[in-house]
Scaffold this motif. Sequence first.
Motif, mmCIF file in Angstrom:
data_model
loop_
_atom_site.group_PDB
_atom_site.id
_atom_site.type_symbol
_atom_site.label_atom_id
_atom_site.label_comp_id
_atom_site.label_asym_id
_atom_site.label_seq_id
_atom_site.Cartn_x
_atom_site.Cartn_y
_atom_site.Cartn_z
ATOM 1 N N GLY A 1 0.874 -1.314 0.185
ATOM 2 C CA GLY A 1 0.022 -0.234 -0.066
ATOM 3 C C GLY A 1 0.892 1.455 0.048
ATOM 4 O O GLY A 1 1.973 1.072 0.530
ATOM 5 N N LYS A 2 0.185 2.280 -0.662
ATOM 6 C CA LYS A 2 1.007 3.572 -0.546
ATOM 7 C C LYS A 2 1.029 4.315 0.775
ATOM 8 O O LYS A 2 0.116 4.342 1.742
ATOM 9 N N PRO A 3 2.225 4.963 1.004
ATOM 10 C CA PRO A 3 2.350 5.713 2.288
ATOM 11 C C PRO A 3 1.417 7.006 2.304
ATOM 12 O O PRO A 3 1.355 7.411 0.929
ATOM 13 N N ASP A 4 1.059 7.582 3.341
ATOM 14 C CA ASP A 4 0.140 8.877 3.289
ATOM 15 C C ASP A 4 0.992 9.894 2.474
ATOM 16 O O ASP A 4 0.408 10.716 1.921
ATOM 17 N N ASN A 5 2.112 10.133 3.012
ATOM 18 C CA ASN A 5 3.175 11.223 2.359
ATOM 19 C C ASN A 5 4.145 10.616 1.580
ATOM 20 O O ASN A 5 4.983 10.315 2.172
ATOM 21 N N LEU A 6 3.876 10.936 0.346
ATOM 22 C CA LEU A 6 4.748 9.805 -0.846
ATOM 23 C C LEU A 6 6.041 10.465 -0.659
ATOM 24 O O LEU A 6 7.241 9.820 -0.540
ATOM 25 N N GLY A 7 6.278 11.778 -0.732
ATOM 26 C CA GLY A 7 7.518 12.642 -0.679
ATOM 27 C C GLY A 7 8.272 12.530 0.514
ATOM 28 O O GLY A 7 9.451 12.213 0.371
ATOM 29 N N ALA A 8 7.778 12.317 1.545
ATOM 30 C CA ALA A 8 8.380 11.993 2.931
ATOM 31 C C ALA A 8 8.768 10.728 2.957
ATOM 32 O O ALA A 8 10.082 10.554 3.612
ATOM 33 N N TRP A 9 8.048 9.934 2.622
ATOM 34 C CA TRP A 9 8.580 8.470 2.526
ATOM 35 C C TRP A 9 9.662 8.397 1.588
ATOM 36 O O TRP A 9 10.688 7.785 2.172
ATOM 37 N N LEU A 10 9.541 8.960 0.251
ATOM 38 C CA LEU A 10 10.831 8.705 -0.262
ATOM 39 C C LEU A 10 12.149 9.259 0.198
ATOM 40 O O LEU A 10 13.153 8.648 0.064
ATOM 41 N N PHE A 11 11.920 10.530 0.701
ATOM 42 C CA PHE A 11 13.156 11.261 1.201
ATOM 43 C C PHE A 11 13.700 10.375 2.767
ATOM 44 O O PHE A 11 14.804 10.142 2.524
ATOM 45 N N THR A 12 12.760 9.793 3.449
ATOM 46 C CA THR A 12 13.349 8.996 4.634
ATOM 47 C C THR A 12 14.004 7.661 3.885
ATOM 48 O O THR A 12 15.170 7.563 4.336
ATOM 49 N N VAL A 13 13.427 6.954 3.084
ATOM 50 C CA VAL A 13 14.128 5.899 2.451
ATOM 51 C C VAL A 13 15.379 6.242 1.695
ATOM 52 O O VAL A 13 16.422 5.458 1.494
ATOM 53 N N THR A 14 15.290 7.248 1.073
ATOM 54 C CA THR A 14 16.594 7.894 0.287
ATOM 55 C C THR A 14 17.774 7.797 1.239
ATOM 56 O O THR A 14 18.945 7.402 0.937
ATOM 57 N N LYS A 15 17.357 8.489 2.597
ATOM 58 C CA LYS A 15 18.635 8.589 3.470
ATOM 59 C C LYS A 15 19.074 7.215 3.818
ATOM 60 O O LYS A 15 20.181 7.140 3.863
ATOM 61 N N ARG A 16 18.061 6.277 4.089
ATOM 62 C CA ARG A 16 18.449 4.963 4.524
ATOM 63 C C ARG A 16 19.278 4.315 3.502
ATOM 64 O O ARG A 16 20.209 3.679 3.815
ATOM 65 N N ARG A 17 18.973 4.312 2.229
ATOM 66 C CA ARG A 17 19.820 3.661 1.147
ATOM 67 C C ARG A 17 21.135 4.640 0.971
ATOM 68 O O ARG A 17 22.000 3.631 0.587
ATOM 69 N N MET A 18 21.203 5.652 1.220
ATOM 70 C CA MET A 18 22.303 6.641 1.413
ATOM 71 C C MET A 18 23.363 5.900 2.258
ATOM 72 O O MET A 18 24.515 5.779 1.988
ATOM 73 N N ILE A 19 22.945 5.618 3.403
ATOM 74 C CA ILE A 19 23.737 5.159 4.323
ATOM 75 C C ILE A 19 24.198 3.760 4.142
ATOM 76 O O ILE A 19 25.482 3.671 4.234
ATOM 77 N N ASP A 20 23.152 3.018 3.544
ATOM 78 C CA ASP A 20 23.890 1.581 3.133
ATOM 79 C C ASP A 20 24.932 1.813 2.187
ATOM 80 O O ASP A 20 25.908 1.131 2.436
ATOM 81 N N ARG A 21 25.000 2.869 1.110
ATOM 82 C CA ARG A 21 25.946 2.924 0.204
ATOM 83 C C ARG A 21 27.152 3.347 0.865
ATOM 84 O O ARG A 21 28.267 3.100 0.527
ATOM 85 N N LEU A 22 26.760 4.517 1.973
ATOM 86 C CA LEU A 22 28.075 5.051 2.593
ATOM 87 C C LEU A 22 28.860 3.918 3.223
ATOM 88 O O LEU A 22 30.102 4.052 3.334
ATOM 89 N N ARG A 23 28.086 2.584 3.784
ATOM 90 C CA ARG A 23 28.677 1.979 4.383
ATOM 91 C C ARG A 23 29.540 0.956 3.658
ATOM 92 O O ARG A 23 30.204 -0.125 4.178
ATOM 93 N N ARG A 24 29.131 0.962 2.379
ATOM 94 C CA ARG A 24 29.852 -0.108 1.581
ATOM 95 C C ARG A 24 31.427 -0.156 1.678
ATOM 96 O O ARG A 24 31.954 0.954 1.705
ATOM 97 N N HIS A 25 31.829 -1.198 1.714
ATOM 98 C CA HIS A 25 33.470 -1.205 1.871
ATOM 99 C C HIS A 25 34.285 -0.386 0.800
ATOM 100 O O HIS A 25 35.170 0.145 1.185
ATOM 101 N N ASP A 26 33.729 -0.590 -0.296
ATOM 102 C CA ASP A 26 34.433 0.108 -1.560
ATOM 103 C C ASP A 26 34.316 1.559 -1.441
ATOM 104 O O ASP A 26 35.565 2.241 -1.809
ATOM 105 N N TYR A 27 33.338 2.012 -0.989
ATOM 106 C CA TYR A 27 33.087 3.367 -0.747
ATOM 107 C C TYR A 27 33.837 4.016 0.238
ATOM 108 O O TYR A 27 34.580 5.259 0.064
ATOM 109 N N GLN A 28 33.665 3.363 1.208
ATOM 110 C CA GLN A 28 34.479 3.805 2.578
ATOM 111 C C GLN A 28 35.881 3.764 2.130
ATOM 112 O O GLN A 28 36.767 4.982 2.679
#
Lengths: 112, 409
Positions: free
Chosen positions: B50-77
């Motif tokens: 199901g869709k979240p109530d605030n689509l933009g806010a959801w995208l923003f929050t998840v982008t931040k989380r995926r960003m952290i995932d990528r920042l934690r990758r060994h090759d990036y670090q």
Amino acid sequence: MQYMLLIYGVEGAEDVDMDTLLEQYGVFSEEAGKAGVLISGEGLDPVSTATSVRVRNGETSITDGPFAETKEALGGYYLLECENLDEALSWAAKIPSARYGTVEVRPVMAYE
Amino acid sequence: MQQRDFTRLFRTEHGRIVGAMLSYTQDLDLIEDALQDACLQAIEQWPSKGKPDNLGAWLFTVTKRRMIDRLRRHDYQKTHPESQAFIDRIQANDELALDDNVINDEQLKLIFTCCHPALPRESRIALTLKTLCGLSTREIGRAFLTSETTMLQRITRAKQKIKRAAIPYQIPQGEQLSERLPSVLEVIYLIYNESHTAMEGQTLSRAELAAEAIRLINVVQHTMATPEVCGLKALIMFHEARRPARQNDAQHYIPLPLQDRSLWHNDAIAQADTLLKASLKQGAVGPYQLQAAISGLHSQAPSWQQTDWPQIYALYNLLVTVKASPVVELNQCVALAYCGKAEQAFSKLTGLSESLLNYQPFFAAKAEIACKINQYDVARDAFKQAIMLTHNQVEKAYLTGKLNKLLNQ
């Protein structure tokens, strides 16, 4: 970050007499020095004094003249230490020859 | 949710989220990758969860989380020692919703960076559409009739130059601001213009491209409402107000003389007029304001026959002094002809032929004006040339009709 500012101009197309031009360059160098961006800078003798060297297949060839005959010739350079391109560009615009010639701004390769 | 809806949503949020993320890090590629991850997650999850109530806010929050995932990758670090600092910053601000002013500022910085004169002109447009508007390279390529590969190359090289030459990510300081604003306005103008092209068969909706140009000018106007910024916005508003009449049901472009003016958005026209008049009060008058004034006069004419041609001609006289071009001069000729000075207009127009080879509007104008001075042979040839160069069916039919009328005289 270091930037090379290469000064090109048509020889003889200066918009002021040589003494005035040299004075203006003196002012520029002083300003750049005071701002802490100047690493080095020199004016070059005219293109007629240039000699080109090429080594091909172990053979050295020496010819009279610049690497290529161009309308605007390299007349001098500055090596500056700047925060970013915009800072380098604003210095380039102050170079006296920019009024009638061209100043090419190139980042100096940085090795990790 | 349909694929098309996803695309529209992501595009709307793209610029805002990129802008918001830029306050954490300037690694644009990383941001775009993280946003892409979030979008993929949305496509996967929303249909079933199901869709979240605030689509933009959801995208923003998840982008931040995926960003952290990528920042934690060994090759990036390994290559980015500063990445832990970014992770900390994101996590510290996790609850904070960035306010609109901050997001607008970040987008403004990004526009100036993408439109830097140190980048090749075609690259500025492509980079702006990619990073600020979230268009794919394929969409951008199609909009500008260039291959996707070429577009990708342009964008990649532009990003490389930004990095290697250290083009700063900032709003220009002092004198440089007035030097750099024209480049931004030009890019926005060209993007808007592209949405206007009567080329048929483009899959990217012209309305969507126009919407992006409008969004960009609004970002700029929010912080720096200079006369020319307002002029460009007014110009775009006048043109947009006429959009409903510009295409028929078959998506064919209808030229101005034939448009059903009852379909125009009169309230938008009034707003644009207010904006333009306010900008003129500030003294200086620039090319965008002049073009807006001309567009305004067309937009406020109750019919083609009631267009205020003398005023338009006077404005073109001013426009050529600040923006000389064969196209502007051509339009000046047309206005002159409609002021009753067809002979003068015709000789002036003939002088432009060298600079406007294969330019359809030139021949269309030549034909019209030749008719006015009874030079029917010239008119016939010009109509034939115009018809040959016309790509859209409605205009082709319109010109053919005129030619036939001439031939039957």
